[in-house]
Scaffold this motif. Sequence first.
Motif, mmCIF file in Angstrom:
data_model
loop_
_atom_site.group_PDB
_atom_site.id
_atom_site.type_symbol
_atom_site.label_atom_id
_atom_site.label_comp_id
_atom_site.label_asym_id
_atom_site.label_seq_id
_atom_site.Cartn_x
_atom_site.Cartn_y
_atom_site.Cartn_z
ATOM 1 N N ARG A 187 0.862 -1.021 -0.032
ATOM 2 C CA ARG A 187 -0.060 -0.093 0.178
ATOM 3 C C ARG A 187 0.880 1.123 -0.058
ATOM 4 O O ARG A 187 1.998 1.072 0.422
ATOM 5 N N TYR A 188 0.364 2.464 -0.553
ATOM 6 C CA TYR A 188 1.025 3.484 -0.721
ATOM 7 C C TYR A 188 0.276 4.826 -0.830
ATOM 8 O O TYR A 188 -0.898 4.546 -1.398
ATOM 9 N N HIS A 189 0.485 5.596 -0.013
ATOM 10 C CA HIS A 189 -0.361 7.148 0.014
ATOM 11 C C HIS A 189 0.394 8.033 -0.620
ATOM 12 O O HIS A 189 1.536 8.346 -0.411
ATOM 13 N N LEU A 190 -0.022 8.388 -1.730
ATOM 14 C CA LEU A 190 0.615 9.326 -2.736
ATOM 15 C C LEU A 190 0.606 11.182 -2.187
ATOM 16 O O LEU A 190 -0.603 11.427 -2.201
ATOM 17 N N LEU A 191 1.613 11.677 -1.735
ATOM 18 C CA LEU A 191 1.594 12.918 -1.230
ATOM 19 C C LEU A 191 1.735 13.989 -2.432
ATOM 20 O O LEU A 191 2.231 13.777 -3.498
ATOM 21 N N PRO A 192 1.315 15.202 -2.228
ATOM 22 C CA PRO A 192 1.439 16.026 -3.178
ATOM 23 C C PRO A 192 3.008 16.602 -3.271
ATOM 24 O O PRO A 192 3.808 15.909 -2.374
ATOM 25 N N LEU A 193 3.300 17.310 -4.153
ATOM 26 C CA LEU A 193 4.680 17.649 -4.454
ATOM 27 C C LEU A 193 5.286 18.718 -3.384
ATOM 28 O O LEU A 193 4.528 19.490 -2.794
ATOM 29 N N SER A 194 6.469 18.548 -3.228
ATOM 30 C CA SER A 194 7.210 19.551 -2.327
ATOM 31 C C SER A 194 7.397 20.705 -3.175
ATOM 32 O O SER A 194 7.186 20.766 -4.342
ATOM 33 N N LEU A 195 7.833 21.817 -2.489
ATOM 34 C CA LEU A 195 8.448 23.126 -3.100
ATOM 35 C C LEU A 195 9.403 22.941 -4.239
ATOM 36 O O LEU A 195 9.209 23.343 -5.443
ATOM 37 N N GLU A 196 10.336 22.300 -4.004
ATOM 38 C CA GLU A 196 11.520 21.917 -5.013
ATOM 39 C C GLU A 196 11.004 20.951 -6.184
ATOM 40 O O GLU A 196 11.238 21.210 -7.321
ATOM 41 N N GLU A 197 9.868 20.054 -5.911
ATOM 42 C CA GLU A 197 9.314 19.217 -6.824
ATOM 43 C C GLU A 197 8.508 20.159 -7.855
ATOM 44 O O GLU A 197 8.166 19.918 -9.092
ATOM 45 N N THR A 198 7.804 20.938 -7.027
ATOM 46 C CA THR A 198 6.896 21.725 -7.872
ATOM 47 C C THR A 198 7.683 22.785 -8.865
ATOM 48 O O THR A 198 7.295 22.852 -9.998
ATOM 49 N N ARG A 199 8.664 23.216 -8.213
ATOM 50 C CA ARG A 199 9.686 23.969 -9.306
ATOM 51 C C ARG A 199 10.230 23.149 -10.543
ATOM 52 O O ARG A 199 9.966 23.676 -11.481
ATOM 53 N N THR A 200 10.682 21.982 -10.212
ATOM 54 C CA THR A 200 10.879 21.064 -11.290
ATOM 55 C C THR A 200 10.008 20.787 -11.971
ATOM 56 O O THR A 200 10.007 20.432 -13.411
ATOM 57 N N TYR A 201 8.687 20.518 -11.719
ATOM 58 C CA TYR A 201 7.524 20.140 -12.436
ATOM 59 C C TYR A 201 7.242 21.184 -13.387
ATOM 60 O O TYR A 201 6.936 21.031 -14.512
ATOM 61 N N ILE A 202 7.144 22.486 -12.919
ATOM 62 C CA ILE A 202 6.913 23.462 -13.861
ATOM 63 C C ILE A 202 7.829 23.579 -15.041
ATOM 64 O O ILE A 202 7.484 23.771 -16.099
ATOM 65 N N ARG A 203 9.087 23.613 -14.686
ATOM 66 C CA ARG A 203 10.216 23.517 -15.643
ATOM 67 C C ARG A 203 10.138 22.434 -16.481
ATOM 68 O O ARG A 203 10.446 22.422 -17.825
ATOM 69 N N HIS A 204 9.761 21.313 -15.977
ATOM 70 C CA HIS A 204 9.638 19.935 -17.162
ATOM 71 C C HIS A 204 8.521 20.204 -18.077
ATOM 72 O O HIS A 204 8.828 20.046 -19.066
ATOM 73 N N ARG A 205 7.625 20.719 -17.545
ATOM 74 C CA ARG A 205 6.338 20.687 -18.670
ATOM 75 C C ARG A 205 6.842 21.935 -19.615
ATOM 76 O O ARG A 205 6.409 21.800 -20.826
ATOM 77 N N LEU A 206 7.451 23.034 -19.053
ATOM 78 C CA LEU A 206 7.759 24.070 -20.190
ATOM 79 C C LEU A 206 8.977 23.418 -21.226
ATOM 80 O O LEU A 206 8.858 23.838 -22.371
ATOM 81 N N ILE A 207 9.891 22.442 -20.692
ATOM 82 C CA ILE A 207 10.730 21.968 -21.507
ATOM 83 C C ILE A 207 10.241 21.181 -22.640
ATOM 84 O O ILE A 207 10.412 21.068 -23.834
ATOM 85 N N VAL A 208 9.106 20.405 -22.037
ATOM 86 C CA VAL A 208 8.582 19.337 -22.884
ATOM 87 C C VAL A 208 7.931 19.887 -24.235
ATOM 88 O O VAL A 208 7.905 19.650 -25.288
ATOM 89 N N CYS A 209 7.414 21.300 -24.047
ATOM 90 C CA CYS A 209 6.632 21.855 -24.955
ATOM 91 C C CYS A 209 7.688 23.020 -25.776
ATOM 92 O O CYS A 209 7.065 23.900 -26.281
ATOM 93 N N LYS A 210 8.793 22.799 -25.522
ATOM 94 C CA LYS A 210 9.765 23.465 -26.074
ATOM 95 C C LYS A 210 9.877 24.930 -25.695
ATOM 96 O O LYS A 210 10.091 26.146 -26.604
ATOM 97 N N GLY A 211 9.277 25.102 -24.321
ATOM 98 C CA GLY A 211 9.284 26.560 -24.055
ATOM 99 C C GLY A 211 10.541 26.919 -23.261
ATOM 100 O O GLY A 211 11.597 26.164 -23.073
ATOM 101 N N ASP A 212 10.527 28.221 -22.723
ATOM 102 C CA ASP A 212 11.559 28.851 -21.871
ATOM 103 C C ASP A 212 11.238 28.067 -20.467
ATOM 104 O O ASP A 212 10.443 28.519 -19.796
#
Length: 546
Positions: A187-212
Amino acid sequence: MYNEYFHFSELPFSIAPDPHFMFMSTRHQEGLAHLLYGINHGGGFVALTGEVGTGKTTLCHCLLQQLPENIDIALILYPKLNAIELLATICDEFRIGYDKHQQTLKNLIDALNQHLLSAHANGRRTVLVIDEAQNLSLEVLEQVRLLTNLETSKTKLLQIILVGQPELKDLLNRRDLRQLNQRITARYHLLPLSLEETRTYIRHRLIVCKGDPDLFKENAINKIFQLSKGIPRVINIICHCALLGAYSSDVRVITLAIIKRAAKETLAFTNDTPTRLKPLLAILALSCLAAGLYYQTQAVTGPTPSKSKTILSSKIPEKAAIKQLMPIKIPSTVDKHEPVAEVKPFSSWLDNPALTLNAGLSNTLKLWDKEAPATQKVDCNTVQKTGLLCLFGRDNWQDMLAFNRPAILEFSLSPGIKRYVLLTAVQEGQPTLHFEQDITFPLADVLSLWDGYYLLLWQPPRPGMKVISPGQSSDNVEWLRQQLTAADSVSQESKQPQFFDADLETRVINFQQVSHLTPDGKVGVQTIIHLDNATGAKGSPHIKQD
């Protein structure tokens, strides 16, 4: 809309679970590893829970892409069905023929059992995933439990994965569902992202769509994290509305002010907490449309005074697509001093027959600056002569790490063949294991083979301390009071500080609940270790964690 303006190849913050934008945080990797562990070890139930929007559906997509070729899987998306309807839906998903004019429990179960036996005889395994499982009625949950009784003399024929919101955890803890709860093997309980993960998440999605990747300023990201509480779906909604507002205002960078305006239009109507997000996320998405009109008005006229079923395909992608989307990769930030196992898979490292419990204990003793006698085999009796004791147990990954001691992990390769490897560190969520040197592996690889058993060494804080029980009078009870005060910052006066009274038992139970230990009020080895950690556990080596 704003794609051309920001030079995006596609919308970066859609709320649809697009595998092209797959972002696997450490928590998502751990969750996927638990699902794979449950499936690979077969039988019983696996439970995955998490708040609305934390990425449970994303993990289901990843799971579909990671399954071996001999797995047949069915996915139930809307489980608000009665028992007969659910069984009929399961049969439909597995393409099992049955008499649609005579839909009885017996007929449907007989048809399913025949299919499972045939699949097993052909070397195939069958997995059922039920999403939104918190909506299952007690009657249906009992029927689902009974499905795991379909078995041969040696193995369960059906593996069931329950995916749901936190209410599923509460549901499974009901006394009348204890039989089902006892059959959950992972069993596993999935927690929300940390601040650092939120930062990485936003940058990741921008990179995937070839943005800045630096499109969002740092204080804007901090505000997004504060508003979204780290929930990916809410992050997407806020970011989408912010981009729409920047486009309408002809601004090329997302600032704190833009995030605040976006939040005002999308979140101002509620002070919701994560547990209330379910009925609001759709409204938030629609609010972005209204926000777009607002921003366009702002751009033209300036500000005015205020007057006031996700469909997840159960079809497994082709191999080429699977390889392209995954595997989970080790973060590039792993300590350069620790070699990263990229040359061969983790399973290959376990081929070494020298990975015995004896070798694991010898390596662990060295971390305690103790030498094992060279003339005899090292076992727990040998360890005890050095002043240390063995603790052997079975836990999930997180609870095992909470002991904060180097641990010898047991890996069962096949019946009668076991390997023992020392865990020394966890870096960026990835475990470092000691072979001839310390090597860091992807967590998903390790958990896919680890059966949950471990052995660690510990040193009693006081000579002979193993159990402290209610009603006991001793110096150990006084130590217990001191440790609890260090842990909960509550200084409780007592006329008999060496007596284990009812008030002290209540504090122990509270501490055990917070530490995810059995809340029995008795201070055994596991509770002693956690209490010792409250003051740093001086003299004990710890798992290196960053």
